[in-house]
Design a protein around this motif. Structure first.
Motif, PDB file in Angstrom:
ATOM      1  N   VAL A   1      -0.234  -6.696  -0.147  1.00 43.63           N
ATOM      2  CA  VAL A   1       0.618  -7.600   0.648  1.00 43.63           C
ATOM      3  C   VAL A   1       0.905  -8.814  -0.220  1.00 43.63           C
ATOM      4  CG1 VAL A   1       0.782  -8.995   2.720  1.00 43.63           C
ATOM      5  CG2 VAL A   1      -0.348  -6.776   2.818  1.00 43.63           C
ATOM      6  N   LEU A   2       2.151  -8.922  -0.694  1.00 45.59           N
ATOM      7  CA  LEU A   2       2.538  -9.956  -1.654  1.00 45.59           C
ATOM      8  C   LEU A   2       3.408 -11.009  -0.989  1.00 45.59           C
ATOM      9  CD1 LEU A   2       3.498  -7.606  -4.633  1.00 45.59           C
ATOM     10  CD2 LEU A   2       1.239  -8.408  -3.954  1.00 45.59           C
ATOM     11  N   LEU A   3       3.516 -12.181  -1.646  1.00 43.64           N
ATOM     12  CA  LEU A   3       4.348 -13.266  -1.145  1.00 43.64           C
ATOM     13  C   LEU A   3       5.366 -13.657  -2.208  1.00 43.64           C
ATOM     14  CD1 LEU A   3       1.793 -13.481   0.762  1.00 43.64           C
ATOM     15  CD2 LEU A   3       2.356 -15.887   0.960  1.00 43.64           C
ATOM     16  N   ASP A   4       6.621 -13.866  -1.777  1.00 38.92           N
ATOM     17  CA  ASP A   4       7.641 -14.309  -2.715  1.00 38.92           C
ATOM     18  C   ASP A   4       7.603 -15.840  -2.840  1.00 38.92           C
ATOM     19  OD1 ASP A   4       8.920 -15.400  -0.499  1.00 38.92           O
ATOM     20  OD2 ASP A   4      10.511 -13.910  -0.432  1.00 38.92           O
ATOM     21  N   LYS A   5       8.553 -16.401  -3.588  1.00 40.32           N
ATOM     22  CA  LYS A   5       8.521 -17.841  -3.861  1.00 40.32           C
ATOM     23  C   LYS A   5       8.747 -18.684  -2.610  1.00 40.32           C
ATOM     24  CE  LYS A   5      13.446 -17.938  -5.127  1.00 40.32           C
ATOM     25  NZ  LYS A   5      14.420 -18.270  -6.213  1.00 40.32           N
ATOM     26  N   ASN A   6       9.312 -18.095  -1.563  1.00 42.91           N
ATOM     27  CA  ASN A   6       9.529 -18.805  -0.304  1.00 42.91           C
ATOM     28  C   ASN A   6       8.424 -18.547   0.711  1.00 42.91           C
ATOM     29  OD1 ASN A   6      12.074 -19.872  -1.190  1.00 42.91           O
ATOM     30  ND2 ASN A   6      13.008 -17.876  -0.748  1.00 42.91           N
ATOM     31  N   GLY A   7       7.389 -17.820   0.304  1.00 40.05           N
ATOM     32  CA  GLY A   7       6.289 -17.540   1.203  1.00 40.05           C
ATOM     33  C   GLY A   7       6.522 -16.368   2.133  1.00 40.05           C
ATOM     34  N   ASN A   8       7.583 -15.596   1.909  1.00 41.90           N
ATOM     35  CA  ASN A   8       7.860 -14.432   2.746  1.00 41.90           C
ATOM     36  C   ASN A   8       7.007 -13.248   2.311  1.00 41.90           C
ATOM     37  OD1 ASN A   8       9.969 -15.778   4.208  1.00 41.90           O
ATOM     38  ND2 ASN A   8      11.312 -15.464   2.442  1.00 41.90           N
ATOM     39  N   THR A   9       6.608 -12.427   3.271  1.00 46.10           N
ATOM     40  CA  THR A   9       5.694 -11.316   3.020  1.00 46.10           C
ATOM     41  C   THR A   9       6.455 -10.069   2.586  1.00 46.10           C
ATOM     42  OG1 THR A   9       4.276 -12.192   4.756  1.00 46.10           O
ATOM     43  CG2 THR A   9       3.836  -9.955   4.015  1.00 46.10           C
ATOM     44  N   CYS A  10       5.938  -9.380   1.570  1.00 40.65           N
ATOM     45  CA  CYS A  10       6.520  -8.117   1.113  1.00 40.65           C
ATOM     46  C   CYS A  10       5.388  -7.130   0.813  1.00 40.65           C
ATOM     47  CB  CYS A  10       7.364  -8.320  -0.147  1.00 40.65           C
ATOM     48  SG  CYS A  10       8.811  -9.386   0.095  1.00 40.65           S
ATOM     49  N   ILE A  11       5.561  -5.881   1.278  1.00 44.99           N
ATOM     50  CA  ILE A  11       4.568  -4.833   1.057  1.00 44.99           C
ATOM     51  C   ILE A  11       4.917  -4.079  -0.225  1.00 44.99           C
ATOM     52  CG2 ILE A  11       3.413  -2.827   2.047  1.00 44.99           C
ATOM     53  CD1 ILE A  11       4.443  -3.672   4.763  1.00 44.99           C
ATOM     54  N   SER A  12       3.914  -3.831  -1.050  1.00 47.50           N
ATOM     55  CA  SER A  12       4.130  -3.057  -2.273  1.00 47.50           C
ATOM     56  C   SER A  12       3.462  -1.691  -2.156  1.00 47.50           C
ATOM     57  CB  SER A  12       3.556  -3.816  -3.478  1.00 47.50           C
ATOM     58  OG  SER A  12       2.143  -3.882  -3.392  1.00 47.50           O
ATOM     59  N   ASP A  13       3.718  -0.832  -3.139  1.00 47.49           N
ATOM     60  CA  ASP A  13       3.100   0.502  -3.251  1.00 47.49           C
ATOM     61  C   ASP A  13       3.517   1.464  -2.143  1.00 47.49           C
ATOM     62  OD1 ASP A  13       1.822   0.030  -5.596  1.00 47.49           O
ATOM     63  OD2 ASP A  13      -0.193   0.450  -4.873  1.00 47.49           O
ATOM     64  N   PHE A  14       4.563   1.161  -1.379  1.00 47.20           N
ATOM     65  CA  PHE A  14       4.944   2.059  -0.301  1.00 47.20           C
ATOM     66  C   PHE A  14       5.555   3.345  -0.866  1.00 47.20           C
ATOM     67  CE2 PHE A  14       8.387  -0.941  -1.031  1.00 47.20           C
ATOM     68  CZ  PHE A  14       9.506  -0.126  -1.177  1.00 47.20           C
ATOM     69  N   GLY A  15       5.235   4.459  -0.232  1.00 43.63           N
ATOM     70  CA  GLY A  15       5.798   5.757  -0.615  1.00 43.63           C
ATOM     71  C   GLY A  15       5.053   6.471  -1.707  1.00 43.63           C
ATOM     72  N   LEU A  16       4.202   5.785  -2.468  1.00 36.67           N
ATOM     73  CA  LEU A  16       3.535   6.444  -3.589  1.00 36.67           C
ATOM     74  C   LEU A  16       2.460   7.409  -3.125  1.00 36.67           C
ATOM     75  CD1 LEU A  16       3.165   3.462  -6.103  1.00 36.67           C
ATOM     76  CD2 LEU A  16       5.035   5.094  -5.854  1.00 36.67           C
ATOM     77  N   ALA A  17       1.870   7.171  -1.961  1.00 39.12           N
ATOM     78  CA  ALA A  17       0.801   8.048  -1.465  1.00 39.12           C
ATOM     79  C   ALA A  17       1.307   9.462  -1.218  1.00 39.12           C
ATOM     80  CB  ALA A  17       0.200   7.471  -0.187  1.00 39.12           C
ATOM     81  N   LEU A  18       2.599   9.608  -0.902  1.00 34.58           N
ATOM     82  CA  LEU A  18       3.151  10.938  -0.638  1.00 34.58           C
ATOM     83  C   LEU A  18       3.240  11.781  -1.905  1.00 34.58           C
ATOM     84  CD1 LEU A  18       6.012  10.007   1.852  1.00 34.58           C
ATOM     85  CD2 LEU A  18       3.851  11.139   2.373  1.00 34.58           C
ATOM     86  N   MET A  19       3.250  11.131  -3.079  1.00 35.84           N
ATOM     87  CA  MET A  19       3.363  11.871  -4.337  1.00 35.84           C
ATOM     88  C   MET A  19       2.006  12.215  -4.921  1.00 35.84           C
ATOM     89  SD  MET A  19       6.473   9.996  -6.359  1.00 35.84           S
ATOM     90  CE  MET A  19       5.544   8.513  -6.652  1.00 35.84           C
ATOM     91  N   ALA A  20       0.969  11.486  -4.523  1.00 37.25           N
ATOM     92  CA  ALA A  20      -0.343  11.650  -5.147  1.00 37.25           C
ATOM     93  C   ALA A  20      -1.167  12.694  -4.416  1.00 37.25           C
ATOM     94  CB  ALA A  20      -1.075  10.314  -5.150  1.00 37.25           C
ATOM     95  N   ASN A  21      -2.275  13.056  -5.037  1.00 38.78           N
ATOM     96  CA  ASN A  21      -3.228  13.959  -4.405  1.00 38.78           C
ATOM     97  C   ASN A  21      -3.824  13.274  -3.181  1.00 38.78           C
ATOM     98  OD1 ASN A  21      -5.979  15.079  -3.870  1.00 38.78           O
ATOM     99  ND2 ASN A  21      -5.385  16.475  -5.521  1.00 38.78           N
ATOM    100  N   THR A  22      -3.656  13.883  -2.001  1.00 34.55           N
ATOM    101  CA  THR A  22      -4.046  13.237  -0.751  1.00 34.55           C
ATOM    102  C   THR A  22      -5.526  12.893  -0.714  1.00 34.55           C
ATOM    103  OG1 THR A  22      -2.298  14.431   0.411  1.00 34.55           O
ATOM    104  CG2 THR A  22      -4.038  13.436   1.748  1.00 34.55           C
ATOM    105  N   SER A  23      -6.378  13.786  -1.161  1.00 40.30           N
ATOM    106  CA  SER A  23      -7.817  13.523  -1.117  1.00 40.30           C
ATOM    107  C   SER A  23      -8.190  12.363  -2.024  1.00 40.30           C
ATOM    108  CB  SER A  23      -8.597  14.770  -1.523  1.00 40.30           C
ATOM    109  OG  SER A  23      -8.251  15.173  -2.846  1.00 40.30           O
ATOM    110  N   VAL A  24      -7.491  12.216  -3.159  1.00 42.56           N
ATOM    111  CA  VAL A  24      -7.757  11.098  -4.059  1.00 42.56           C
ATOM    112  C   VAL A  24      -7.350   9.788  -3.402  1.00 42.56           C
ATOM    113  CG1 VAL A  24      -7.142  10.044  -6.267  1.00 42.56           C
ATOM    114  CG2 VAL A  24      -7.534  12.506  -6.130  1.00 42.56           C
ATOM    115  N   VAL A  25      -6.183   9.788  -2.749  1.00 46.75           N
ATOM    116  CA  VAL A  25      -5.722   8.580  -2.063  1.00 46.75           C
ATOM    117  C   VAL A  25      -6.703   8.162  -0.984  1.00 46.75           C
ATOM    118  CG1 VAL A  25      -3.897   7.603  -0.630  1.00 46.75           C
ATOM    119  CG2 VAL A  25      -3.302   9.060  -2.566  1.00 46.75           C
TER     120      VAL A  25
END
Length: 662
Positions: free
Chosen positions: A494-518
């Motif tokens: 959960v990251l913040l930009d220069k104005n303090g707004n919230t942005c989520i990172s790493d979205f969608g990558l779990a669907l490409m990886a090995n589920t048990s590893v995630v």
């Protein structure tokens, strides 16, 4: 049956043999109710006695009904029929406060800016007290040692009074103390060595304290100690230890004040005779100076010669990337061969820079996460991007990776980190994101917890919570054949930009990886069903978001994250505290400085506990969570003016339940 008693009426309905059993069960319940009523009456009588002695200005005229818990008494709040909060500020109250000590369920007491006087009584009856504010009054006498028995105390403000005597060293027995304000009093003597590891606000300025400042308090600013003429040590002036502060010469048998010649020779011969240097020593000094000058001159000649040679071969400089600047080389990254070089694909179709420009950028590592290592890269034009070097994705087919990147790249929302470009070859896969300069939630919550730290305030935490919820709800509403999930919700994503707004990172990558590893890497945020099924889902995302809310509310790190040994299984810990203790025990100590937000905090806690229900079907949908948090802050619409996740959509989307979105 008029005139019959309740017992007689009940006896008609209960067999005679069972009547005594009912009475055995009923009498204790009646006695408990009677005791609670009696305690509530005792609270009311104590407050009325305080009013009679202190309220000469008739500011407490609302204290007239039969019960202080009727909701009509100004400044009085109750829980379970007992007074737990008393806030009476700026009411010109006078006299002592002895009567209030009978309120033995009190949690918060604030009597700031009145004219109360006298010495403080024995305070041992306030065993549940969290906050005590008595500043700007006329209290006198010493600070009572009984304060050290209030083991749950978080805030203590006795400033701007006339307290005298020394500061009790027994204050070290208050392990939870966050605030200690004693300025503008008449306190004297040395500062005790207070070992309060959680202390964040401290002020003893404008008193009559003397001696050195203990090391345990030296981290606070000089303003915390100013106005004490005889106080010394960091952060004030260094203490002078060369001479006693008030030497009594008459007690030294070796010194006679009226006869200077009688002083011992050790005291008279303080001045040392000048030392004469020999010829050899002088020659050695001159030769050493010359050698130093020669070395410095050689260094500058070599430096400018090297710089001149580099300026004459710009093509060579461009073709060979400095290992000092190229962080990717530090992790054995190499440009792929021409036969499998790949290309940098921009999501908006506009090429903004070349791959070589990216690898040639000045960069620094931001951290290692579930799916790879992230870097901040500064391009030659001064612009900055975040680059994630993926791991465990090399076995993925070229076409599958490309299609998945197209899907992620088309997800655009104010609360998602935008994917700008991607690169893939046989050996490497890189993702290029917008760089957000204000850090992540994990660092803001848990970084540098000590003196001088700027706490994350309640308003900011609520803003982060609603932004994260909106971003996650948007992801859940976007679908092709199956539901989209995030799969890796945690505070470091959960990251913040220069104005303090919230942005989520790493979205969608779990669907490409090995589920048990995630799933194995989701320690602390992993839903109960994931441990057995090794499966990621939208309901598991909701659970992870619930843990994230608990992390913001409690200030605690989820279980075994980032090497923390004292971390807690937050859902289990919160559940046990809520069942056995007063609810406010779970909240982050840094949040308790903010008044009038307790109700919002409790409501947010209820939302979090609903999200971390062990049964997936009992957890709310993220769209419902968004609505519940918006109700807390009184905000019904997103900044775009429409629904925060339906207004910015890919195409025809489906709801979280699989039907067509409304």
């Amino acid at each position: 049956m008029q005139g019959t008693s309740l017992l007689e009426r009940v006896s008609f309905l209960i067999p005679h043999g069972m009547l005594h059993i009912v009475l055995v069960l009923l009498i204790p319940l009646l006695s408990v109710g009677a005791r609670d009523t009696a305690n509530g009456t005792t609270d009311g009588l104590a407050l009325l006695r305080f009013k009679a002695s202190a309220d000469s200005s008739k500011k407490l005229s609302s204290w007239a009904s039969s019960s202080p818990c009727s909701g009509r008494w100004y400044g009085v709040e109750c829980e379970g029929g007992r007074v737990v909060r008393l806030v009476l500020e700026n009411l010109n109250l006078t006299g002592p406060v002895d009567a209030i000590t009978e309120l033995d369920e009190l949690r918060v007491l604030s009597l700031d800016h009145n004219s109360l006087d006298g010495s403080l009584p024995n305070l041992t009856s306030w065993r549940y007290l969290r906050s005590l504010y008595l500043s700007h009054n006329r209290f006198t006498g010493p600070i009572p040692d009984s304060i050290s028995l209030l083991s749950r105390l978080w805030r203590l403000d006795l400033s701007d009074n006339a307290f005298n005597g020394s500061i009790p060293s027994s204050l070290s027995a208050l392990p939870k103390l966050l605030t200690l304000k004693l300025q503008e009093n008449r306190l004297s003597g040395p500062l005790p060595n207070l070992n309060l590891t959680n202390l964040q606000e401290f002020n003893v300025s404008s008193n009559q304290l003397t001696g050195p400042i203990p090391k345990t308090l030296s981290n606070f600013s000089a303003a915390s100690f100013q106005g004490n003429a005889d106080l010394c040590g960091a952060p004030l002036l260094t203490c002078d230890t060369s001479q006693p502060s008030n030497p009594d010469l008459s007690k030294n048998p070796m010194v006679v004040a009226s006869s200077p010649s009688s002083k011992p020779s050790a005291l008279v011969t303080n001045k040392k005779a000048p030392v004469k240097l020999g010829t050899g020593a002088l020659i050695a000094i001159v030769v050493g100076d010359v050698a130093v000058v020669v070395l410095i001159t050689c260094f500058f000649i070599f430096y400018y010669w090297k710089k001149h040679n580099q300026s004459e071969s710009p093509s060579k400089k461009k073709s060979n990337v400095s290992s000092e600047k190229l962080v990717f080389n530090a992790v054995n990254y190499h440009l792929p061969a021409d036969t499998d070089k790949g290309r940098l694909v921009f999501m908006d179709g506009r090429k903004q820079f070349e791959l070589e420009d990216l690898l040639r950028a000045s960069a620094e590592m931001l951290g290692k996460g579930t799916f790879g290592t992230a870097y901040k890269a500064v391009l030659e034009d001064g612009s900055m991007v975040a680059v994630k070097r993926l791991r465990d994705f090399n076995a993925m087919a070229h076409k599958d990776f490309e299609q998945h990147m197209e899907l992620i790249g088309r997800l655009r929302h104010p609360n998602l980190v935008g994917l700008r470009a991607y690169y893939q070859s046989r050996e490497e896969k890189l993702l290029v994101y917008d760089y957000l300069p204000s850090g992540n939630l994990y660092t803001l919550l848990h970084g540098n917890r000590g003196p001088g730290r700027t706490p994350l305030d309640w308003t900011t935490r609520v803003k982060i919570a609603i932004g994260t919820a909106r971003g996650l709800a948007f992801i859940h509403h976007q679908c092709k054949p199956q539901k989209l999930i995030h799969g890796n919700i945690k505070s470091s994503n959960v990251l913040l930009d220069k104005n303090g707004n919230t942005c989520i990172s790493d979205f969608g990558l779990a669907l490409m990886a090995n589920t048990s590893v995630v799933v194995s890497r989701l320690v602390g945020y992993r839903a109960p069903e994931q441990s057995e099924l090794k499966k990621i889902s939208q309901k598991a995302d909701v659970y992870s978001f619930g843990v994230l809310l608990l992390e913001m509310l409690t200030g605690k790190v989820p279980a075994h994250m980032y090497g923390y040994n004292d971390s807690a299984d937050l859902p289990k810990w919160v559940q046990s505290v809520v069942q056995e203790e007063w609810t406010s025990e779970v909240f982050d100590l840094e949040l308790l400085r903010y008044k009038d937000v307790e109700e919002e905090m409790v409501t947010m806690l209820q939302i979090a506990m609903a999200c971390v229900s062990r049964a997936p079907e009992q957890r709310p949908r993220m769209s419902q969570v968004v609505k519940m948090i918006e109700d807390i802050i009184g905000e019904q619409q997103s900044p775009q003016g429409g629904d925060s996740f339906d207004s910015i959509s890919l195409s025809t989307s489906v709801s979280e339940e699989g039907g067509t979105a409304r």
